[in-house]
Design an enzyme around this catalytic site. Sequence first.
Site, PDB file in Angstrom:
ATOM      1  NE  ARG A 139       7.227   8.877   3.910  1.00 31.98           N
ATOM      2  CZ  ARG A 139       5.946   9.256   3.984  1.00 31.98           C
ATOM      3  NH1 ARG A 139       4.991   8.448   3.510  1.00 31.98           N
ATOM      4  NH2 ARG A 139       5.611  10.402   4.529  1.00 31.98           N
ATOM      5  CG  ASP A 195       1.780   6.390   2.739  1.00 34.94           C
ATOM      6  OD1 ASP A 195       0.608   6.052   2.957  1.00 34.94           O
ATOM      7  OD2 ASP A 195       2.688   6.318   3.579  1.00 34.94           O
ATOM      8  NE  ARG A 221      -3.200  -2.433   2.815  1.00 34.14           N
ATOM      9  CZ  ARG A 221      -3.991  -2.703   3.818  1.00 34.14           C
ATOM     10  NH1 ARG A 221      -4.247  -1.775   4.720  1.00 34.14           N
ATOM     11  NH2 ARG A 221      -4.524  -3.886   3.934  1.00 34.14           N
TER      12      ARG A 221
END
Lengths: 250, 250
Positions: free
Chosen positions: A197, A52, A50
């Site tokens: 991240r 972002d 998934r």
Amino acid sequence: MRNIALTLMYDGTAYHGWQVQKRDVTVAETLEKALAHVVGHPVKCTGAGRTDAGVHAERYVANFRTTSSIPCDRIPLAVNTRLPGDIVVTKATQVPEDFNAIGSCQRKEYTYRIYNSRIRNAFLVNRVWFYPKHLDEEVMARAAQHFVGTHDFACVRSVGTETKTTVRTVHYFTITREGDMISCRVCADGFLYNMVRAMVGTCVYASEGKLSPDDIPGLLEGRNRTDAGPTAPPQGLYMTNLWYPVPNLP
Amino acid sequence: MRNIALTLMYDGTAYHGWQVQKRDVTVAETLEKALAHVVGHPVKCTGAGRTDAGVHAERYVANFRTTSSIPCDRIPLAVNTRLPGDIVVTKATQVPEDFNAIGSCQRKEYTYRIYNSRIRNAFLVNRVWFYPKHLDEEVMARAAQHFVGTHDFACVRSVGTETKTTVRTVHYFTITREGDMISCRVCADGFLYNMVRAMVGTCVYASEGKLSPDDIPGLLEGRNRTDAGPTAPPQGLYMTNLWYPVPNLP
């Protein structure tokens, strides 16, 4: 029903991530609409992850089931003529009935790109994290090395998705510079939400002296998200490779 | 009044070319607004050429006059904070009073990029001419070679701008391939309107066998636009270099 795996690439700038949502335009929704035209029935795609909003994929895999007999080698061009230019299907492969793009995925590689120059680059808007202050890629690489191995990654996980365990295995995490571009390549058996991240943000913190590379084992043990560095922005993140137990995929 | 030359780069996708127009947003207008904030008075910029809508510049030069005493080395960052990310000032240089970005320019280089692959690339939308049919870059290069030298270029000029003469000198015109990317680099003392795009379109015609490279001297002599190939689309075109009789510019 045939089970077809699509290899694709997309520039995520215009999309609210991969996953179908109620309000916003996503990659999956855009792809499913184009596929439905080609195969002649509604389609549901399962993606490899998934991503972002604003995150890109140089390589991505999704699978769907179809009653259509269209040959795999004709699917890419047929779908691409119905897709906007920022989503491209590069290959279609018939896969076993039980194949699932996320469940069957053994490893994934993400690359995070930081443009580390005093002056911006007009052609890299939405494609990199522009970071004007000088970064020391060697310090960052030393920090990254501490994430390699099997650990509990709770300290670099954002809340928001359910997961049975926060233990993952990072196979490699290299940080290198070519001119003004710093590339952070990380491969793992799976990633927690925002894990790449947050790890990149932690490596940047190490370069800035806000923590030492040697603090990282302690951060991992502490399992506290606020101890690690900030989450780097989405536009520098690219899914760049995937591994499956299926020949020639991706 | 100081005369300041700015070196800049821009992604032209969002703009209707360089030149200020009544209705549409242009690079010059956007730059002039940002500069006015920095120097504290209205600014008029003279650009090195009137690039069309969608055309890019990896390097471009514009000059403006100002009463401000801001040091040149502080101008790029000050202006860039007021500019959108797709226009970047990389350098500011004080130049002689009589310097003019277009009139003082001795040579310019454009690079035209063709992405010649059966499958599109999601990251090159608006950045290249996507051409799925295979092109023979060696035939294209032979065609390009016929444009080198001093000729009347009326056959590759679109109407739309006034010019005293259609004679120009092309210093080099190379066409090379790296993987799927074909780069057409052409340098001349000046270019007529759409001249690069029409020459590239003519080289593509040569690769497709619609004309022979050896027909080009006759096309140049004939001075008839409809004899040459079509105008290649704007998004593949980049201004890539400029030459001035001023040290360290650009």
